[in-house]
Design an enzyme around this catalytic site. Structure first.
Site, short mmCIF file in Angstrom:
data_model
loop_
_atom_site.label_atom_id
_atom_site.label_comp_id
_atom_site.label_asym_id
_atom_site.label_seq_id
_atom_site.Cartn_x
_atom_site.Cartn_y
_atom_site.Cartn_z
N LYS A 71 -46.62 -43.48 16.02
CA LYS A 71 -45.93 -42.22 15.71
C LYS A 71 -44.45 -42.53 15.79
O LYS A 71 -44.07 -43.63 16.22
CB LYS A 71 -46.31 -41.13 16.73
N ARG A 72 -43.58 -41.64 15.34
CA ARG A 72 -42.16 -41.88 15.47
C ARG A 72 -41.82 -42.18 16.93
O ARG A 72 -42.47 -41.65 17.85
CB ARG A 72 -41.36 -40.65 14.98
N THR A 129 -50.43 -34.53 14.14
CA THR A 129 -51.53 -34.66 13.19
C THR A 129 -52.17 -36.04 13.37
O THR A 129 -53.34 -36.23 13.02
CB THR A 129 -51.05 -34.50 11.73
N HIS A 153 -41.59 -25.95 13.25
CA HIS A 153 -42.21 -27.22 13.58
C HIS A 153 -41.78 -27.81 14.90
O HIS A 153 -42.27 -28.87 15.29
CB HIS A 153 -41.96 -28.25 12.47
N LYS A 202 -42.23 -38.12 23.00
CA LYS A 202 -43.58 -38.66 22.76
C LYS A 202 -43.98 -39.66 23.84
O LYS A 202 -45.14 -40.08 23.92
CB LYS A 202 -43.66 -39.28 21.36
N LYS A 240 -56.20 -37.45 13.09
CA LYS A 240 -56.65 -38.59 12.27
C LYS A 240 -57.50 -39.54 13.11
O LYS A 240 -58.55 -40.02 12.67
CB LYS A 240 -55.45 -39.34 11.70
C1 LIG Z 1 -49.83 -38.72 10.65
C2 LIG Z 1 -48.61 -39.53 10.65
C3 LIG Z 1 -47.56 -39.22 11.52
C4 LIG Z 1 -47.63 -38.10 12.51
O1 LIG Z 1 -48.10 -38.66 13.72
P1 LIG Z 1 -48.01 -37.85 15.10
O2 LIG Z 1 -48.79 -38.70 16.06
O3 LIG Z 1 -48.65 -36.53 14.86
O4 LIG Z 1 -46.57 -37.78 15.46
C5 LIG Z 1 -46.42 -40.00 11.48
N1 LIG Z 1 -46.31 -41.04 10.61
C6 LIG Z 1 -47.31 -41.38 9.78
C7 LIG Z 1 -47.12 -42.54 8.86
C8 LIG Z 1 -48.48 -40.64 9.76
O5 LIG Z 1 -49.46 -40.97 8.90
#
Ligand SMILES: *Cc1c(COP(=O)(O)O)cnc(C)c1O
Length: 845
Positions: free
Chosen positions: A559-560, A667, A368, A565, A671
């Protein structure tokens, strides 16, 4: 004039169009009242909202039970290959709505609760984020005999509070009010051993004088999408044995021994909140072994009790891999490899070579991340103490592995030490990724570019000796949660054009290309977005007393929080926009509401400073009268699945701006794309494939490609040269450094600026100019709503590839040797095919 449709109306329409089973609303009401009375022991005079939520959850859960039992019986009868997905973390989300959607019960429940004078949406807001995962949803929806295995943490990922602009962590006591979805299974409790020593005797190896902790399983149903299949997620909770610490009755005594039970039970107390960071704590290693040891006992028990396992006459376990696939989600469950060797060699007396062959054929590993600080490297000393037999086994695996490499590359000592499972140095360490590669038949990355990077860089040596092991499985998301549930309005508008089959076959979204120039469709898609934005604005106002302009562009990065990032690049854009507006307040700026959200790992100081910078910029920008409605900066507190489900359908612009080569897949990017946001992003992770699927002209791609980043690394990245050359960049950086955004503490961000100027591993300044130019294109297009929405439609039409159904089908066919299927199984109200006596004797769990 007709009233505008609410989300509830839209869901109703989807169901009315033939997907909903004919549900008896009266029955639901009866069962709801029965649960309120018998399960919750309340009447309507004293019942709270939470009681109503539990009554509804139990009512819906009743519809799962028959299907759950039936599915497990079906697996026992058919005896298909089983896949076990092992993970130390399953993403959190709500279960009630997901269950209603997948069982086609949502419409009927909506009506039943309405008739009882309740608001279902309000009840759903009571539910805590529970455990969900896109992959489990897809495995059930594709009819795979799959099991998710993990730990039932008493405390999941912390809740984030923002206090004076800083992140403060709060424990997430999600089990306080009970969890209506789980079922404890004390009859399947397993012992897990720790510490002790190894005895080599004439009749084999024995691991003795161990401390035992019990693993108590809790099962959660995982319903497939309208196919009557309900799989199981089994999470283990740590229990001290009754005699814990009591055997040495002269030390401490009885009371102390009972108090010490906490020590054993701490194993499942709390999820480590790190993201892409390895912290070598003993408790974490205990968690990793705990889930692996309990799960493998369960796998082998189920295998031996299966038809295949009980009739196979040679040596039962010789053919484990025929019936069992184990997928290791990252290296966290890597101990499955030495533990399976231990069970086969020490307990089942399988010869080493044969055992090793079985292990490799059974296990597969998903990587990952390539960030070096995230790779697990456990000190050998920790292992020696906690898992002495596993250390011996790892040494023996390594000895044979290096013997093979030496034969292939005689005298190439560099290569041999690079490929060793043991890293020599001040502290000897076990490289868990190397262990996973050597012990698996398949190793995969999670986006094409990431899988290529793995082969060409971090695992190059391993690729050269076993090229056939390396695969790609581009990540995906479940369209049930991330479209039907969170954005019913858009799901419906799409269904009106192409029918509803796209929900299980997302490639059908391609059919929308026919309607890119259909004015009515363009209007509908834009209207849904506007409704979602209004709804989110109302949510912010109700919960946070923040007022935003719903006609501004919603520019979102959730995102985190992590340096790679590059939330800092976003900050530099915000400051640049701010300065430009201040310079020319009368230009026709495209109004933006920039929202950033995400948790920082509690020990990650830089990430916490980034949050403070974002909130500080917000304090200045949002209170500047010259700026007014044209720019607002909001930090979204406590980003989690439930908040993602609200903000993503409301977003216009999705920020996916990591340094090329650092984000494995992402991911979140998918979305947003599925929910009609446009992406501004680098050629990193799955963004590359999103651009390929939607057409690069339909994304806002900017910045260095991976080869540019590598070239810059060779040349030497010099942040200061960009700072000196680009005046707007210099101004922004000087403002941060000079306390413009932190007037009461002018030096607050000096470390952050020092990092950006002198040791920025992620090269923020190198992408600044192109990012700003690209954002100008975004602002320009937003002024033309019709062209913007056409681009949105191109994106939605290109989303098919990013269904986790596609991802899981590829894992099934190319790694697990299983065949996915969209067939339904019989519903539980069909006449039962087996008698009660037969049920008695079957092993169907
Ligand atoms: C999908 C999701 C992530 C992953 O987000 P990335 O932009 O791919 O890092 C992180 N936290 C939550 C709550 C999510 O639903």
């Amino acid at each position: 004039m007709a009233k505008p449709l609410t989300d509830q109306d839209r869901r109703k329409q989807i169901s009315v169009r033939g997907l909903a089973g004919v549900e008896n609303v009266a029955d639901l009401k009866t069962n709801f009242n029965r649960h309120l009375h018998f399960t919750l022991v309340k009447d309507r005079n004293v019942a709270t909202k939470r009681d109503y939520y539990f009554a509804l959850a139990n009512t819906v859960r009743d519809h799962l039970v028959g299907r759950w039992i039936r599915t497990q019986q079906h697996y026992y009868e058919k005896d298909p290959k089983r896949v076990y997905y092992l993970s130390l973390e399953f993403y959190m989300g709500r279960t009630l709505q997901n269950t209603m959607v997948n069982l086609a019960l949502e419409n009927a429940c909506d009506e039943a609760t309405y008739q009882l004078g309740l608001d279902m949406e309000e009840l759903q807001d009571i539910e805590e984020d529970l455990l969900i995962a896109c992959f489990l949803d897809s495995m059930a929806s594709l009819g795979l005999a799959a099991y998710g295995y993990g730990i039932r943490y008493e405390f999941g990922i912390f809740n984030q509070k923002i206090v004076s602009g800083w992140q403060v962590e709060e424990a997430d006591d999600w089990l306080r009010y009970g969890n209506p979805w789980e079922k404890a299974r004390p009859e399947y409790m397993r012992p897990v051993h720790f510490y002790g020593r190894v005895e080599h005797t004439a009749d084999g190896v024995k691991w003795v004088d161990t401390q035992v902790v019990l693993a108590l399983p809790y099962d959660t149903p995982v319903p497939g999408y309208r196919n009557n299949i309900v799989n199981t997620m089994r999470l283990w909770s740590a229990k001290a044995p009754c005699d814990f610490n009591l055997k040495d009755f002269n030390v401490g005594g009885y009371i102390q021994a009972v108090l010490d039970r906490n020590l054993a039970e701490n194993i499942s107390r709390v999820l480590y909140p790190n993201d892409n960071f390895f912290e070598g704590k003993e408790l974490r290693l205990k968690q990793e072994y705990f889930v692996v040891a309990a799960t493998l006992q369960d796998i082998i028990r189920r295998f031996k009790a299966s038809k295949f396992g009980s009739t196979e006459f040679v040596r039962v376990l010789f053919s484990l891999h025929v019936q069992v696939a184990i997928q290791l989600n990252d290296t966290h469950p890597a101990l499955a490899i030495p533990e399976l060797m231990r069970l086969l060699v020490d307990i089942e007396k399988v010869p080493w070579e044969k055992a090793w062959d079985i292990v490799i054929r059974t296990c597969a590993y998903t990587n990952h991340t390539v960030l070096p600080e995230a790779l697990e490297r456990w000190p050998v000393d920790l292992f020696q103490n906690l898992l002495p037999r596993h250390l011996e086994i790892i040494y023996e695996i390594n000895r044979r592995h290096l013997e093979r490499i030496s034969k292939l590359y005689p005298g190439d000592t560099d290569r041999i030490s690079r490929m060793s499972l043991i890293e020599e140095g001040d502290v000897k360490k076990i490289n868990m990724a190397h262990l996973c590669i050597v012990g698996s038949h398949a190793v995969n990355g999670v986006a094409r570019i990431h899988s290529d990077i793995i082969k060409n860089t971090v695992f190059k040596d391993f690729y050269e000796v076993d090229p056939e092991k390396f695969q790609n499985k581009t990540n995906g998301i479940t369209p049930r949660r991330w479209l039907v549930m969170c954005n019913p309005g858009l799901a419906e508008v799409i269904a009106e054009k192409i029918g509803e089959d796209y929900i299980r076959d997302l490639d059908q979204l391609k059919k929308l290309l026919e309607f890119v120039n259909d004015d009515a469709f363009i209007r509908d898609v834009a209207k849904i977005k506007q409704e979602n934005k209004m709804k989110f604005a109302a949510h912010l106002e109700a919960h946070y007393k923040v007022k935003i302009n719903p006609s501004s562009m919603f520019d979102v990065q959730v995102k985190r929080i992590h340096e790679y990032k590059r939330q800092l690049l976003n900050c530099l854009h915000i400051i640049t926009l701010y300065n430009r507006i201040k310079n020319e307040p009368n230009k026709p700026w495209t109004p933006r509401t920039i929202m950033i959200g995400g948790k920082a790992a509690p020990g990650y100081h830089t990430a916490k400073m980034i949050i403070k910078l974002i909130t500080s910029i917000g304090d200045i920008v949002n209170n500047d009268p010259v700026v007014g409605d044209r720019l607002k900066v909001i930090f979204l507190e406590n980003y989690r699945v439930t908040l993602a489900e609200k903000i993503i359908p409301a977003a216009d612009l999705s920020e996916q701006i990591s340094t090329a080569g650092t984000e494995a897949s992402g991911t979140g990017n998918m979305k947003f794309m599925l929910n009609g946001a446009l992406t501004i992003g680098t050629m990193d992770g799955a963004n590359v494939e999103m651009a390929e699927e939607a057409g690069e002209e339909n994304l806002f791609i900017f910045g260095m490609r991976v080869h540019d980043v590598e070239a810059l690394d060779k040349k030497g990245y010099d942040a200061v040269s960009y700072y000196n050359r680009v005046p707007e960049l210099k101004q922004a950086v000087d403002q941060i450094a000079g306390g413009f955004f932190s007037p009461s503490q002018p030096g607050l961000f000096k470390d952050l600026v020092n990092m950006l100027m002198h040791h920025d591993r992620f090269k923020v300044f190198a992408d600044y100019e192109d990012y700003i130019r690209c954002q100008e294109r975004v602002s320009a297009l937003y002024k033309n709503p019709k062209e913007w929405t056409k681009m949105v439609i191109h994106n939605i039409a290109g989303c098919g590839k990013f269904s986790s159904d596609r991802t899981i089908s590829e894992y099934a066919r190319e790694i697990w040797g299983m065949e996915p299927s969209l067939e339904k199984i019989a519903a539980p109200d069909d006449p039962p095919s087996r008698t009660a006596d037969e049920l008695e004797s079957c092993h169907c769990s």
